[in-house]
Write an enzyme that holds these catalytic residues in place. Structure first.
Site, PDB file in Angstrom:
ATOM      1  N   ASP A  13       0.925  -1.092   0.072  1.00 44.16           N
ATOM      2  CA  ASP A  13       0.169  -0.086   0.020  1.00 44.16           C
ATOM      3  C   ASP A  13       0.895   1.225  -0.036  1.00 44.16           C
ATOM      4  OD1 ASP A  13      -1.989   2.090   0.664  1.00 44.16           O
ATOM      5  OD2 ASP A  13      -3.076   0.602   1.871  1.00 44.16           O
ATOM      6  N   ASP A  52      -3.423   7.325  -3.466  1.00 48.48           N
ATOM      7  CA  ASP A  52      -3.352   6.031  -2.550  1.00 48.48           C
ATOM      8  C   ASP A  52      -3.682   4.897  -3.186  1.00 48.48           C
ATOM      9  OD1 ASP A  52      -3.312   4.645  -0.121  1.00 48.48           O
ATOM     10  OD2 ASP A  52      -4.996   5.597   0.837  1.00 48.48           O
ATOM     11  N   HIS A  88     -11.973   6.666   1.580  1.00 47.06           N
ATOM     12  CA  HIS A  88     -11.887   8.016   2.245  1.00 47.06           C
ATOM     13  C   HIS A  88     -11.803   9.002   1.195  1.00 47.06           C
ATOM     14  CE1 HIS A  88      -7.486   7.439   1.678  1.00 47.06           C
ATOM     15  NE2 HIS A  88      -7.753   6.146   1.971  1.00 47.06           N
ATOM     16  N   HIS A 129      -7.052  11.402   4.818  1.00 44.81           N
ATOM     17  CA  HIS A 129      -8.466  10.974   5.174  1.00 44.81           C
ATOM     18  C   HIS A 129      -9.261  12.321   5.495  1.00 44.81           C
ATOM     19  CE1 HIS A 129      -5.920   7.472   5.969  1.00 44.81           C
ATOM     20  NE2 HIS A 129      -7.039   7.156   5.500  1.00 44.81           N
ATOM     21  N   GLU A 152     -11.081   1.371  -1.269  1.00 44.38           N
ATOM     22  CA  GLU A 152     -10.345   0.078  -0.912  1.00 44.38           C
ATOM     23  C   GLU A 152     -11.061  -1.165  -0.443  1.00 44.38           C
ATOM     24  OE1 GLU A 152      -7.351   1.216   2.096  1.00 44.38           O
ATOM     25  OE2 GLU A 152      -8.268   3.143   2.284  1.00 44.38           O
ATOM     26  N   GLU A 189      -6.796  -1.139  -4.005  1.00 43.94           N
ATOM     27  CA  GLU A 189      -7.202   0.261  -3.732  1.00 43.94           C
ATOM     28  C   GLU A 189      -6.820   0.950  -4.763  1.00 43.94           C
ATOM     29  OE1 GLU A 189      -5.070   2.184  -0.557  1.00 43.94           O
ATOM     30  OE2 GLU A 189      -6.721   3.752  -0.430  1.00 43.94           O
TER      31      GLU A 189
HETATM   32 MN    MN Z   1      -3.960   3.042   0.868  1.00 46.32          MN
HETATM   33 MN    MN Z   2      -6.565   4.266   1.495  1.00 46.77          MN
END
Ligand code: MN
Ligand code: MN
Length: 292
Positions: free
Chosen positions: A80, A91, A152, A160, A185, A278
């Protein structure tokens, strides 16, 4: 917008590069550092420490300072990563199994869930319908979504921000708006579908800036503010810069004073394995997958 397109491409490249490093006997620290260096080489800044979370650890396991762990056959690895330029963040994550094909279906489940989301990520769609699409795709393959992990909204320097995207039908009738940016995600598991806090992660974030007295702590706080602002950072980054002793002293003080907070690892409650996919997506009539 230009920055988002650019960081999206960098993140996708770094993820695909990192994927190839995930194999038997690979050091988790080397994987994280190589991916972080790749992000910088490609002209991006690291938005948070690269996570290499294995098996029932769903998230927030970034290698520690001088981490000696290596991957073994059968590990199920979530890579990640986040990239930003001037606070425009993306992200993205993927899951790779080491040396086996035991988890192919559980990996497909989250990838398919994400594909279903991409098809409907348009203005006016309700958040609960996004959650429902994820839940349905994961259950179709006989797995459970993780209910207390969510996607998010992303805004400038805020990884976030605002709204969250559930991995199940949570009844939130808020509608998506054109131009909003979200990291979505899906997580799947054979277990309870709930994560709880595990060990401290050595990942920190600035939460409440206030003056500190000790000079070492002052210097390190200044470094944190200048380099990471409110974005998450790793103890190993501070230790590489100042040495482990000074890093420990300052981070412990700052954590005790409530200036920074430490993230906990997130582990599946029944210790069942977890997969994740994600992407960062812009809400639009033709949804834009920045990290494709
Ligand atoms: Mn992530
Ligand atoms: Mn994330």
């Amino acid at each position: 917008m230009e920055d988002y397109i650019k960081v999206g491409k960098i993140a996708a490249q770094a993820r695909e590069f990192g994927k190839l490093l995930i194999k038997e006997n690979a050091s988790v620290l080397e994987i994280a550092e190589k991916v972080e260096n790749k992000i910088k080489e490609l002209g991006g800044q690291i938005a948070f420490p690269v996570d290499v979370s294995c098996n029932y650890i769903a998230a927030h396991d970034s290698p520690r300072y001088k981490d000696t762990r290596v991957l073994i056959k059968g590990d199920l690895v979530k890579l990640d990563l986040g990239v930003h330029i001037n606070g425009s963040i993306v992200d993205t994550a993927c899951t790779v199994e080491v040396g086996t094909e035991k988890y192919t279906e559980m990996i497909n489940a989250v990838n398919e869930a994400l594909n279903e989301v991409i098809k409907i990520f348009k203005p006016g769609v309700k958040i609960t319908d996004i959650g429902n699409a994820i839940e349905t795709a994961i259950k179709k393959k006989q797995f459970s979504p993780i209910r207390n992990l969510s996607g998010h909204e992303i805004t400038s320097y805020q990884l976030h921000a605002g709204l969250t995207i559930p991995n199940y039908n949570n009844g939130n009738n808020t509608e998506l708006k054109e131009g909003q940016i979200f990291a979505v995600e899906p997580f799947a598991t054979t277990g309870d579908g709930i994560v709880i806090e595990g060990k401290p992660s050595e990942i920190y974030g600035l939460v409440n800036e206030k003056p500190v007295r000790d000079s070492n702590t002052k210097i390190i706080l200044k470094f944190i503010k200048e380099n990471y602002k409110t974005l998450p950072f790793a103890k190993r980054w501070i230790a590489n810069e100042f040495g482990l002793l000074k890093a420990n002293m300052a981070l412990n003080t700052l954590e005790r004073e409530g200036v920074i907070k430490q993230y906990m690892q997130l582990v599946e409650r029944s210790k069942a394995n977890v997969t994740q996919a994600e992407h960062t997506i812009i809400v639009s009539d033709n949804p834009i997958v920045l990290t494709k």
